[in-house]
Design an enzyme around this catalytic site. Structure first.
Site, PDB file in Angstrom:
ATOM      1  N   GLN A 121      25.957  34.972  38.710  1.00 36.73           N
ATOM      2  CA  GLN A 121      27.149  34.142  38.522  1.00 36.73           C
ATOM      3  C   GLN A 121      28.142  34.350  39.660  1.00 36.73           C
ATOM      4  O   GLN A 121      28.564  35.480  39.917  1.00 36.73           O
ATOM      5  CB  GLN A 121      27.819  34.505  37.199  1.00 36.73           C
ATOM      6  CG  GLN A 121      28.974  33.584  36.857  1.00 36.73           C
ATOM      7  CD  GLN A 121      29.706  34.045  35.603  1.00 36.73           C
ATOM      8  OE1 GLN A 121      30.345  35.077  35.581  1.00 36.73           O
ATOM      9  NE2 GLN A 121      29.626  33.238  34.557  1.00 36.73           N
ATOM     10  N   SER A 124      34.164  34.478  39.874  1.00 39.83           N
ATOM     11  CA  SER A 124      35.369  35.187  40.302  1.00 39.83           C
ATOM     12  C   SER A 124      35.393  35.382  41.814  1.00 39.83           C
ATOM     13  O   SER A 124      34.344  35.448  42.462  1.00 39.83           O
ATOM     14  CB  SER A 124      35.429  36.566  39.644  1.00 39.83           C
ATOM     15  OG  SER A 124      35.518  36.441  38.250  1.00 39.83           O
ATOM     16  N   SER A 156      26.838  40.309  39.136  1.00 36.95           N
ATOM     17  CA  SER A 156      25.760  41.203  38.705  1.00 36.95           C
ATOM     18  C   SER A 156      24.416  40.629  39.134  1.00 36.95           C
ATOM     19  O   SER A 156      24.221  39.413  39.086  1.00 36.95           O
ATOM     20  CB  SER A 156      25.749  41.356  37.187  1.00 36.95           C
ATOM     21  OG  SER A 156      27.004  41.748  36.741  1.00 36.95           O
ATOM     22  N   GLU A 239      30.038  32.397  26.235  1.00 34.87           N
ATOM     23  CA  GLU A 239      30.203  33.817  26.483  1.00 34.87           C
ATOM     24  C   GLU A 239      30.836  34.532  25.286  1.00 34.87           C
ATOM     25  O   GLU A 239      30.621  35.710  25.089  1.00 34.87           O
ATOM     26  CB  GLU A 239      31.088  33.990  27.717  1.00 34.87           C
ATOM     27  CG  GLU A 239      31.229  35.411  28.162  1.00 34.87           C
ATOM     28  CD  GLU A 239      31.663  35.481  29.611  1.00 34.87           C
ATOM     29  OE1 GLU A 239      30.786  35.540  30.471  1.00 34.87           O
ATOM     30  OE2 GLU A 239      32.870  35.455  29.876  1.00 34.87           O
TER      31      GLU A 239
END
Lengths: 377, 302
Positions: A121, A124, A156, A239
């Site tokens: 992902q 951010s 991650s 989420e």
């Protein structure tokens, strides 16, 4: 109010238990935390086993209750965590299923389900954390591709991912929520540099990602150009659904271990510690019931998790930190020994009130969207 | 699994809420505050006729024939409304003490070193000898203090008699009342935060106030899940957990609600203090939270 499961749900549970009892003993040994290719292979291998047994899509097409049972039973049995499949199964996959074209669904979803591809992902950025909509990674259109430049953080599994769900700014002049686009970036493209980010627990769980003129085909865009914020909200609401079921089960197990350890070494005679453990037990019992309550609500509303998840996350993330602070009390001086159980978990738990929306952001969400208070600053 | 209110349960909750708004609205509440220690017998009979006390009695025995979940919903409403009187003791006495089910007999109970509503009661369960009235912190709950448990007899070498384990149903119904208080003070805080303006805007637009309100709701919803689940399972450990969560939601909730109200929260005129004081009374019942914590800890270590 009914806490019992239907015969079909009980049958699902029984069959799953039976399968886990056979499947887990033949799993390969767990790789070390620093062995990224090993972790990738292990996590994908587990997903493949789930696929072959018919459980691969449980997060997507099973009812919320079956998903709860699946997560509860796999955690109880000590099955592997979703690991490297997390973004594919729980973020990007559901987003593609909801917003992707038929071609995109056919191209990307089966490899996720079969345990062949890892997604990461890229949301951010160093300057866009809680204020995600201020993200600045630029993408300009060049023929049949977007050319992307910028940096992402907290990614991650970036080291071993095949694709990245990426948010980019395609219209810098539009109001900030309206100039964002959702791309599925191939991780083998030129111009991507991944740098591991060491956490306070000492592990390299995350990475920073630097993007320098990376070309992403327009065909890999999900949703319309500049409609990425809305597309993203689909992912974010996922989420906060049943995401913590396994963890609550795990916390309750740890709590029992703590109590038995305390009883074994005399600390049990301390009434303050006993009472603290008793209160934590109440806390996690309640969190389990709140999970069942939220799952029942999701079931009734057609399976869409809502902002009620913020209530859960606020309480749970705090409880988990309190659990490991109590573990430190049980350990005594051993709480400073990284080789003792729970010490690394205590360090990891520090991220819980930050990751996936800090507690402060969650409180603002609860205040404004559930309680209807005026927008704050 | 359908862990949510059924249509019938929703209707019951609405029905009780409407009944209490009619027979114990704000004016009745403030009148009760002005006449401390006086139990309104008319109100008690109205509650009895409505089935509040006979809710769980079988229909064959003249009761309503409902279960613990429904009783919990009714007691939650009682907590919201700050309904005074020995509600739990009388409810538990229905079917056992003549007239209790119909609200003709007021039943109080001795609870450890405290007893609520002794003077107003027709029947007192437990040994109330030596009870001395105290000046109750809660204007809506008259209290008596009882002599403490006897010290161990050094000659016989016997341990002090252990206080009888509290009736789990009494603990659960108290938790339901606390849940009602918790929900109500959350609403009051949010209403005030929307209406009260300072610095040119509603105070609810300030994050510091927003976050107090958010925490109020988080405690209510977590406690609600625990209390309702305990009503379904009737498991003593679930009930102990529900009690701890509900006590926290009520007491801390009332404290935060008071804080959100600022200076008004410190006045006699605002209702906040009535909720806080009642929550304090209820958290002392049945051995207090310590007993529940020890019960849960013991179960954990087994």
């Amino acid at each position: 109010m009914d806490l019992s499961y239907t015969p079909e749900e009980e049958e699902f549970r029984a069959r799953l238990r039976e399968w886990l009892a056979k499947a887990l003993p033949i799993l390969p040994a767990r790789p070390s935390p620093d062995d990224w290719p090993g972790r990738r292979a292990y996590d994908l291998g587990w997903q493949r086993m789930l696929y072959d047994a018919g459980y691969a899509g449980v997060h997507w097409d099973a009812s919320p209750t079956l998903r709860l049972i699946f997560l509860e039973e796999t955690e109880r049995a000590g099955a592997p965590y979703v690991g490297a499949n997390f973004v594919g199964l729980l973020h990007a996959g559901p987003t593609i299923a909801a917003e992707g074209t038929a071609e995109q669904r056919a191209r990307w979803l089966p490899p996720i389900l079969r345990g062949e591809q890892v997604w990461c992902q890229g949301f951010s950025e160093p300057d866009a954390g809680s204020d995600l909509a201020s993200l600045r990674t630029r993408a300009r259109r060049d023929g049949d591709a977007y050319v992307v430049t910028g940096s992402k953080i907290w990614t991650s599994h970036a080291e071993v991912a095949d694709r990245c769900e990426l948010l980019v700014r395609t219209d810098p002049d539009a109001p900030r929520h309206r100039g964002i686009t959702w791309l599925a970036m191939p991780m083998d493209a030129d111009g991507i540099t991944v740098r591991p980010l060491r956490t306070l627990a000492g592990s390299a769980e995350f990475a920073e990602m630097f993007l320098d003129e990376v070309r992403v085909p327009v065909a890999d865009r999900v949703g319309e150009e500049n409609d990425g914020w809305r597309v993203t909200m689909v992912t974010l609401s996922f989420e906060r659904g049943t995401a913590f079921v396994g963890e609550v089960v795990a916390c309750r197990r740890v709590l029992g271990e703590l109590a038995r350890a305390a009883r074994g070494d005399g600390r049990w005679d301390d009434p303050a510690l006993r009472r603290r453990l008793g209160r934590l037990d109440a806390e996690f019992r309640a969190l389990w019931r709140l999970t069942q309550w939220n799952v029942s609500a999701a079931e009734a509303s057609g399976g869409v998790p809502g902002v009620g998840g913020s209530v859960f996350k606020l309480r749970y993330s705090h409880a988990r930190q309190e659990l490991y602070d109590t573990a430190a009390e049980v350990l005594g001086p051993g709480a400073l020994d990284l080789d003792r159980p729970w010490v690394l978990d205590r360090l990891s738990s520090l991220s819980y009130t930050i990751a996936a929306g800090t507690s402060q952001i969650q409180r603002s969400i609860v205040a404004e969207r559930i309680l209807g208070l005026p927008r704050g600053r | 699994m359908r862990f949510r209110l059924t249509d019938d349960q929703r209707a019951l909750r609405e029905g009780v809420r409407e009944l209490l708004a009619r027979c114990f609205g704000r004016e009745a509440l403030r009148a009760a505050v002005r006449a401390p220690g006086r139990l309104d017998r008319t109100l008690w009979r109205t509650l009895g006729e409505a089935g509040f006390f006979a809710l769980r009695l079988p229909e064959a025995d003249g009761g309503v024939g409902l279960g613990l979940p429904e009783a919990v919903l009714a007691f939650e409403e009682a907590g919201r409304a700050l309904l005074p009187g020995p509600l739990v003791a009388t409810h538990l006495a229905a079917g056992g003490v003549p007239g209790a089910a119909r609200g003709e007999t007021v039943v109080a109970a001795v609870d450890g070193e405290l007893a609520e509503w002794l003077d107003a009661a027709d029947v007192v369960r437990g040994d109330a000898s030596g009870a001395v009235p105290l000046r109750s912190v809660d204007p809506l709950t008259p209290l008596h203090r009882l002599p403490g448990t006897a010290a161990p007899d050094p000659v016989a070498g016997l341990p002090a008699p252990v206080a009888a384990a509290p009736d789990p149903v009494a603990v659960l119904l108290t938790a339901a009342e606390q849940l009602g208080t918790a929900g109500r003070v959350c609403e009051l805080a949010v209403q005030h935060a929307r209406a009260r303006e300072q610095f040119g805007r509603p105070i609810g637009a300030f994050q510091a106030v927003q976050h107090l309100c958010a925490d109020l709701l988080v405690r209510v919803e977590t406690a609600r899940a625990a209390v309702y689940a305990a009503a379904v399972t009737a498991d003593p450990a679930d009930i102990a957990a529900a009690r701890l969560l509900a006590d926290e939601a009520a007491v801390r909730g009332a404290r935060d609600c008071l804080q959100v109200h600022g200076g008004m929260g410190f006045t006699w005129e605002a209702d906040v203090h009535l909720h806080l004081k009642r929550a304090w009374v209820r958290e002392r019942r049945a051995g207090g939270g310590t007993q529940s914590e020890e019960l849960l800890a013991a179960a954990l270590a087994d």
